[in-house]
Design a protein around this motif. Structure first.
Motif, PDB file in Angstrom:
ATOM      1  N   GLN A   3      35.662  46.141  36.374  1.00 30.97           N
ATOM      2  CA  GLN A   3      36.902  46.831  36.016  1.00 30.97           C
ATOM      3  C   GLN A   3      37.886  45.862  35.357  1.00 30.97           C
ATOM      4  OE1 GLN A   3      38.729  48.787  39.344  1.00 30.97           O
ATOM      5  NE2 GLN A   3      40.181  49.906  38.098  1.00 30.97           N
ATOM      6  N   GLY A   4      37.986  44.648  35.877  1.00 32.03           N
ATOM      7  CA  GLY A   4      38.867  43.644  35.287  1.00 32.03           C
ATOM      8  C   GLY A   4      38.400  43.230  33.904  1.00 32.03           C
ATOM      9  N   ALA A   5      37.092  43.071  33.741  1.00 32.95           N
ATOM     10  CA  ALA A   5      36.544  42.678  32.439  1.00 32.95           C
ATOM     11  C   ALA A   5      36.810  43.762  31.399  1.00 32.95           C
ATOM     12  CB  ALA A   5      35.048  42.417  32.563  1.00 32.95           C
ATOM     13  N   GLU A   6      36.620  45.014  31.790  1.00 34.87           N
ATOM     14  CA  GLU A   6      36.847  46.118  30.853  1.00 34.87           C
ATOM     15  C   GLU A   6      38.325  46.216  30.476  1.00 34.87           C
ATOM     16  OE1 GLU A   6      35.060  49.335  33.006  1.00 34.87           O
ATOM     17  OE2 GLU A   6      33.051  48.878  32.230  1.00 34.87           O
ATOM     18  N   ALA A   7      39.216  46.045  31.439  1.00 37.19           N
ATOM     19  CA  ALA A   7      40.649  46.086  31.166  1.00 37.19           C
ATOM     20  C   ALA A   7      41.063  44.922  30.265  1.00 37.19           C
ATOM     21  CB  ALA A   7      41.443  46.063  32.475  1.00 37.19           C
ATOM     22  N   CYS A  59      34.865  36.690  34.938  1.00 39.47           N
ATOM     23  CA  CYS A  59      35.792  37.456  35.774  1.00 39.47           C
ATOM     24  C   CYS A  59      35.365  37.408  37.232  1.00 39.47           C
ATOM     25  CB  CYS A  59      35.835  38.908  35.301  1.00 39.47           C
ATOM     26  SG  CYS A  59      36.543  39.100  33.669  1.00 39.47           S
ATOM     27  N   PHE A  60      36.234  37.945  38.076  1.00 40.27           N
ATOM     28  CA  PHE A  60      35.957  38.019  39.507  1.00 40.27           C
ATOM     29  C   PHE A  60      34.550  38.564  39.735  1.00 40.27           C
ATOM     30  CE2 PHE A  60      35.826  40.386  43.481  1.00 40.27           C
ATOM     31  CZ  PHE A  60      36.229  39.400  44.365  1.00 40.27           C
ATOM     32  N   GLY A  61      33.814  37.931  40.637  1.00 35.99           N
ATOM     33  CA  GLY A  61      32.444  38.338  40.927  1.00 35.99           C
ATOM     34  C   GLY A  61      31.419  37.378  40.356  1.00 35.99           C
ATOM     35  N   VAL A  62      31.800  36.616  39.346  1.00 38.32           N
ATOM     36  CA  VAL A  62      30.918  35.584  38.810  1.00 38.32           C
ATOM     37  C   VAL A  62      31.092  34.353  39.698  1.00 38.32           C
ATOM     38  CG1 VAL A  62      30.457  34.070  36.829  1.00 38.32           C
ATOM     39  CG2 VAL A  62      31.064  36.472  36.447  1.00 38.32           C
ATOM     40  N   ALA A 135      41.895  36.600  40.348  1.00 36.03           N
ATOM     41  CA  ALA A 135      43.090  36.615  41.195  1.00 36.03           C
ATOM     42  C   ALA A 135      42.709  37.288  42.504  1.00 36.03           C
ATOM     43  CB  ALA A 135      44.221  37.370  40.500  1.00 36.03           C
ATOM     44  N   PRO A 136      43.555  37.175  43.526  1.00 37.25           N
ATOM     45  CA  PRO A 136      43.240  37.830  44.806  1.00 37.25           C
ATOM     46  C   PRO A 136      43.088  39.344  44.691  1.00 37.25           C
ATOM     47  CG  PRO A 136      44.958  36.204  45.108  1.00 37.25           C
ATOM     48  CD  PRO A 136      44.734  36.326  43.622  1.00 37.25           C
ATOM     49  N   ALA A 137      43.758  39.957  43.709  1.00 35.22           N
ATOM     50  CA  ALA A 137      43.665  41.413  43.531  1.00 35.22           C
ATOM     51  C   ALA A 137      43.615  41.726  42.041  1.00 35.22           C
ATOM     52  CB  ALA A 137      44.861  42.108  44.172  1.00 35.22           C
ATOM     53  N   LEU A 138      42.974  42.835  41.694  1.00 35.02           N
ATOM     54  CA  LEU A 138      42.833  43.247  40.299  1.00 35.02           C
ATOM     55  C   LEU A 138      44.193  43.374  39.619  1.00 35.02           C
ATOM     56  CD1 LEU A 138      41.114  44.231  37.926  1.00 35.02           C
ATOM     57  CD2 LEU A 138      41.207  46.530  38.914  1.00 35.02           C
ATOM     58  N   ALA A 139      45.163  43.942  40.298  1.00 42.37           N
ATOM     59  CA  ALA A 139      46.488  44.127  39.699  1.00 42.37           C
ATOM     60  C   ALA A 139      47.098  42.787  39.287  1.00 42.37           C
ATOM     61  CB  ALA A 139      47.416  44.852  40.672  1.00 42.37           C
ATOM     62  N   GLN A 140      46.891  41.753  40.082  1.00 39.95           N
ATOM     63  CA  GLN A 140      47.420  40.427  39.746  1.00 39.95           C
ATOM     64  C   GLN A 140      46.720  39.853  38.513  1.00 39.95           C
ATOM     65  OE1 GLN A 140      46.689  38.980  43.730  1.00 39.95           O
ATOM     66  NE2 GLN A 140      48.840  38.359  43.883  1.00 39.95           N
ATOM     67  N   ALA A 141      45.413  40.027  38.439  1.00 43.90           N
ATOM     68  CA  ALA A 141      44.664  39.525  37.283  1.00 43.90           C
ATOM     69  C   ALA A 141      45.129  40.229  36.011  1.00 43.90           C
ATOM     70  CB  ALA A 141      43.165  39.723  37.495  1.00 43.90           C
TER      71      ALA A 141
END
Length: 169
Positions: A3-7, A59-62, A135-141
């Motif tokens: 989701q972060g990568a797509e955003a 991104c997060f998860g890697v 980041a600790p949360a998607l919104a922060q990233a």
């Protein structure tokens, strides 16, 4: 992760064809074998298929780290520029930056061709620029991405303070 990568891709206007999803161990630290199979091979394939690609954003998860113990180094003489007391642990992002390098000894240090470079990065440098969106949360990233875009739009404005520790040159 995805989701972060797509955003990020949407905010940066990155074509969907340039977004790669990989399946990797969810642990922050992985082995060299896992790194090569799950990350290096699919990312290298994608990079080689796009000659204009110079930048990677993980991104997060890697995973973050590769643990010591690269079996490919067993029995090899240590390189002259070896660091870390014959250890071969590494940062995933740093190793991804080197994916265009020919087979290299993972115990070595490599000078960045971008340090003090007068020209912009080029594919012929055989080193990719790699950064991480996490980041600790998607919104922060996503907030970091938004703030970076705003800063790029308006340039440096306002006051800033740097601690030069007394250095004048």
């Amino acid at each position: 992760g995805k989701q972060g990568a797509e955003a990020y891709a949407l905010a940066r206007k990155i074509p969907a064809a340039n977004v790669l999803s990989v399946t990797a161990n969810k642990d922050e630290t992985i082995s060299w074998d896992e790194f090569r199979k799950d990350l290096l091979e699919p990312v290298k394939k994608a990079v080689l298929a796009n000659e204009r690609l110079l930048y990677l954003v993980s991104c997060f998860g890697v995973p973050l780290r590769i643990k010591d113990g690269d079996k490919r180094n067993e029995g090899k003489e240590p390189p002259r520029n070896m660091i870390n007391d014959i250890k071969d642990y590494a940062a995933v992002d740093a190793e991804l930056a080197l994916l265009l390098q020919p087979d290299y000894d993972t115990r070595s240090a490599y000078a960045s061709p971008y340090h003090d470079a007068a020209s912009p990065p080029a594919r012929s440098d055989n080193v990719l620029m790699v950064s991480r969106l996490d980041a600790p949360a998607l919104a922060q990233a996503l907030s970091m991405v938004e703030k970076a875009i705003v800063a790029e739009s308006f340039g440096p404005v306002g006051e800033s303070f740097l601690d030069t520790r007394g250095f004048t040159a």
